[in-house]
Design a protein around this motif. Structure first.
Motif, PDB file in Angstrom:
ATOM      1  N   ARG A 134     -18.149 -56.547  -5.920  1.00 32.33           N
ATOM      2  CA  ARG A 134     -19.227 -56.224  -4.988  1.00 32.33           C
ATOM      3  C   ARG A 134     -19.189 -56.962  -3.646  1.00 32.33           C
ATOM      4  NH1 ARG A 134     -22.642 -53.105  -7.561  1.00 32.33           N
ATOM      5  NH2 ARG A 134     -24.526 -53.589  -6.414  1.00 32.33           N
ATOM      6  N   PRO A 135     -18.113 -56.808  -2.859  1.00 30.57           N
ATOM      7  CA  PRO A 135     -18.159 -57.396  -1.518  1.00 30.57           C
ATOM      8  C   PRO A 135     -19.295 -56.748  -0.721  1.00 30.57           C
ATOM      9  CG  PRO A 135     -16.258 -55.944  -1.753  1.00 30.57           C
ATOM     10  CD  PRO A 135     -16.880 -56.067  -3.114  1.00 30.57           C
ATOM     11  N   LYS A 136     -19.887 -57.516   0.196  1.00 28.84           N
ATOM     12  CA  LYS A 136     -21.045 -57.024   0.961  1.00 28.84           C
ATOM     13  C   LYS A 136     -20.702 -55.826   1.830  1.00 28.84           C
ATOM     14  CE  LYS A 136     -23.280 -61.497   1.205  1.00 28.84           C
ATOM     15  NZ  LYS A 136     -23.677 -62.602   2.076  1.00 28.84           N
ATOM     16  N   ARG A 137     -19.509 -55.845   2.415  1.00 29.93           N
ATOM     17  CA  ARG A 137     -19.082 -54.746   3.284  1.00 29.93           C
ATOM     18  C   ARG A 137     -17.716 -54.251   2.849  1.00 29.93           C
ATOM     19  NH1 ARG A 137     -21.781 -58.303   6.185  1.00 29.93           N
ATOM     20  NH2 ARG A 137     -20.008 -59.562   6.786  1.00 29.93           N
ATOM     21  N   LEU A 138     -17.518 -52.967   3.025  1.00 30.84           N
ATOM     22  CA  LEU A 138     -16.271 -52.329   2.636  1.00 30.84           C
ATOM     23  C   LEU A 138     -15.834 -51.410   3.768  1.00 30.84           C
ATOM     24  CD1 LEU A 138     -14.214 -51.739   0.332  1.00 30.84           C
ATOM     25  CD2 LEU A 138     -15.800 -50.009  -0.488  1.00 30.84           C
ATOM     26  N   VAL A 139     -14.576 -51.531   4.166  1.00 32.48           N
ATOM     27  CA  VAL A 139     -13.988 -50.619   5.155  1.00 32.48           C
ATOM     28  C   VAL A 139     -12.925 -49.827   4.414  1.00 32.48           C
ATOM     29  CG1 VAL A 139     -12.704 -50.401   7.307  1.00 32.48           C
ATOM     30  CG2 VAL A 139     -14.421 -52.212   7.050  1.00 32.48           C
ATOM     31  N   THR A 147     -14.147 -45.567   7.339  1.00 38.89           N
ATOM     32  CA  THR A 147     -15.506 -45.543   6.811  1.00 38.89           C
ATOM     33  C   THR A 147     -16.022 -46.962   6.639  1.00 38.89           C
ATOM     34  OG1 THR A 147     -14.996 -43.517   5.613  1.00 38.89           O
ATOM     35  CG2 THR A 147     -16.949 -44.723   4.911  1.00 38.89           C
ATOM     36  N   TRP A 148     -17.235 -47.185   7.110  1.00 35.97           N
ATOM     37  CA  TRP A 148     -17.908 -48.477   6.955  1.00 35.97           C
ATOM     38  C   TRP A 148     -18.992 -48.293   5.905  1.00 35.97           C
ATOM     39  CZ3 TRP A 148     -22.232 -49.753  10.889  1.00 35.97           C
ATOM     40  CH2 TRP A 148     -22.916 -50.883  10.509  1.00 35.97           C
ATOM     41  N   MET A 149     -18.946 -49.133   4.877  1.00 33.46           N
ATOM     42  CA  MET A 149     -19.926 -49.092   3.804  1.00 33.46           C
ATOM     43  C   MET A 149     -20.539 -50.488   3.636  1.00 33.46           C
ATOM     44  SD  MET A 149     -18.000 -46.824   0.913  1.00 33.46           S
ATOM     45  CE  MET A 149     -19.501 -46.116   0.243  1.00 33.46           C
ATOM     46  N   GLU A 150     -21.801 -50.526   3.209  1.00 36.86           N
ATOM     47  CA  GLU A 150     -22.464 -51.788   2.914  1.00 36.86           C
ATOM     48  C   GLU A 150     -23.102 -51.705   1.547  1.00 36.86           C
ATOM     49  OE1 GLU A 150     -25.128 -53.217   5.885  1.00 36.86           O
ATOM     50  OE2 GLU A 150     -23.517 -53.489   7.344  1.00 36.86           O
ATOM     51  N   LEU A 151     -23.130 -52.850   0.882  1.00 35.90           N
ATOM     52  CA  LEU A 151     -23.742 -52.943  -0.434  1.00 35.90           C
ATOM     53  C   LEU A 151     -25.258 -52.915  -0.263  1.00 35.90           C
ATOM     54  CD1 LEU A 151     -23.202 -53.404  -3.461  1.00 35.90           C
ATOM     55  CD2 LEU A 151     -23.257 -55.860  -2.987  1.00 35.90           C
ATOM     56  N   ASN A 152     -25.935 -52.063  -1.007  1.00 29.15           N
ATOM     57  CA  ASN A 152     -27.400 -52.047  -0.993  1.00 29.15           C
ATOM     58  C   ASN A 152     -27.890 -53.324  -1.645  1.00 29.15           C
ATOM     59  OD1 ASN A 152     -27.945 -49.539   0.229  1.00 29.15           O
ATOM     60  ND2 ASN A 152     -27.532 -48.468  -1.681  1.00 29.15           N
ATOM     61  N   PHE A 166     -15.428 -63.346  -0.913  1.00 31.64           N
ATOM     62  CA  PHE A 166     -15.297 -62.833   0.449  1.00 31.64           C
ATOM     63  C   PHE A 166     -16.363 -61.779   0.695  1.00 31.64           C
ATOM     64  CE2 PHE A 166     -12.149 -60.910  -2.363  1.00 31.64           C
ATOM     65  CZ  PHE A 166     -12.459 -59.566  -2.281  1.00 31.64           C
ATOM     66  N   ASP A 167     -16.682 -61.557   1.967  1.00 32.90           N
ATOM     67  CA  ASP A 167     -17.755 -60.639   2.354  1.00 32.90           C
ATOM     68  C   ASP A 167     -17.276 -59.236   2.666  1.00 32.90           C
ATOM     69  OD1 ASP A 167     -19.662 -62.643   2.160  1.00 32.90           O
ATOM     70  OD2 ASP A 167     -19.404 -63.237   4.240  1.00 32.90           O
ATOM     71  N   VAL A 168     -16.042 -59.103   3.178  1.00 33.95           N
ATOM     72  CA  VAL A 168     -15.540 -57.813   3.640  1.00 33.95           C
ATOM     73  C   VAL A 168     -14.210 -57.517   2.962  1.00 33.95           C
ATOM     74  CG1 VAL A 168     -14.807 -56.452   5.633  1.00 33.95           C
ATOM     75  CG2 VAL A 168     -16.616 -58.157   5.897  1.00 33.95           C
ATOM     76  N   LEU A 169     -14.065 -56.285   2.492  1.00 35.99           N
ATOM     77  CA  LEU A 169     -12.811 -55.830   1.898  1.00 35.99           C
ATOM     78  C   LEU A 169     -12.377 -54.574   2.643  1.00 35.99           C
ATOM     79  CD1 LEU A 169     -10.680 -56.054  -0.386  1.00 35.99           C
ATOM     80  CD2 LEU A 169     -12.175 -54.570  -1.740  1.00 35.99           C
ATOM     81  N   VAL A 170     -11.106 -54.521   3.036  1.00 36.19           N
ATOM     82  CA  VAL A 170     -10.536 -53.343   3.695  1.00 36.19           C
ATOM     83  C   VAL A 170      -9.535 -52.719   2.746  1.00 36.19           C
ATOM     84  CG1 VAL A 170      -9.216 -52.487   5.663  1.00 36.19           C
ATOM     85  CG2 VAL A 170     -10.812 -54.393   5.967  1.00 36.19           C
ATOM     86  N   VAL A 171      -9.702 -51.425   2.451  1.00 34.76           N
ATOM     87  CA  VAL A 171      -8.746 -50.703   1.613  1.00 34.76           C
ATOM     88  C   VAL A 171      -8.185 -49.528   2.403  1.00 34.76           C
ATOM     89  CG1 VAL A 171      -9.733 -51.383  -0.608  1.00 34.76           C
ATOM     90  CG2 VAL A 171     -10.561 -49.324   0.490  1.00 34.76           C
ATOM     91  N   ASP A 172      -6.904 -49.269   2.220  1.00 35.21           N
ATOM     92  CA  ASP A 172      -6.212 -48.163   2.889  1.00 35.21           C
ATOM     93  C   ASP A 172      -5.283 -47.531   1.854  1.00 35.21           C
ATOM     94  OD1 ASP A 172      -4.969 -46.391   4.568  1.00 35.21           O
ATOM     95  OD2 ASP A 172      -4.134 -47.904   5.906  1.00 35.21           O
TER      96      ASP A 172
END
Length: 104
Positions: free
Chosen positions: A51-56, A98-103, A27-33
């Motif tokens: 290493r998902p591409k995007r992390l919220v 917070t929006w994060m992206e994998l370098n 998967f490309d996006v992971l949301v953690v709370d």
């Protein structure tokens, strides 16, 4: 129920669920709370491993958010934006999304 075909929700410890998901499909996006104590160390290692591409990251504790963002940034993510959300007016509690992206 809402007709989404590209979304999956599952209850359980994220550090157990994420590896199981990756065996089925990446998967490309992971949301953690996480709770106020922040992400468990094992969960942070799991995120960095898969290493998902995007992390919220949704947080209710700025101190643990800062701690976890440092670990994720050291592991290859870049913080793109942090948006505070005052969900509890008249109190000192503030959520942060917070929006994060994998370098790459």
């Amino acid at each position: 129920m809402n007709g989404f075909t590209n979304t999956r929700f599952e209850a359980g410890a994220a550090e157990d669920v994420i590896p199981r998901w990756y065996k089925e499909k990446r998967f490309d996006v992971l949301v953690v709370d996480p709770p106020r104590k922040g992400c468990d160390e094992h969960l942070l290692r799991t995120i960095l491993e898969y290493r998902p591409k995007r992390l919220v990251y949704v947080s209710c504790n700025p101190a643990t958010l800062a701690r976890d963002l440092r670990i994720l940034e050291d592991g290859g993510y870049k913080t793109k934006e942090v948006q505070p959300v005052d969900m509890f007016p008249q109190s000192s509690h503030v959520e942060a999304v917070t929006w994060m992206e994998l370098n790459q």
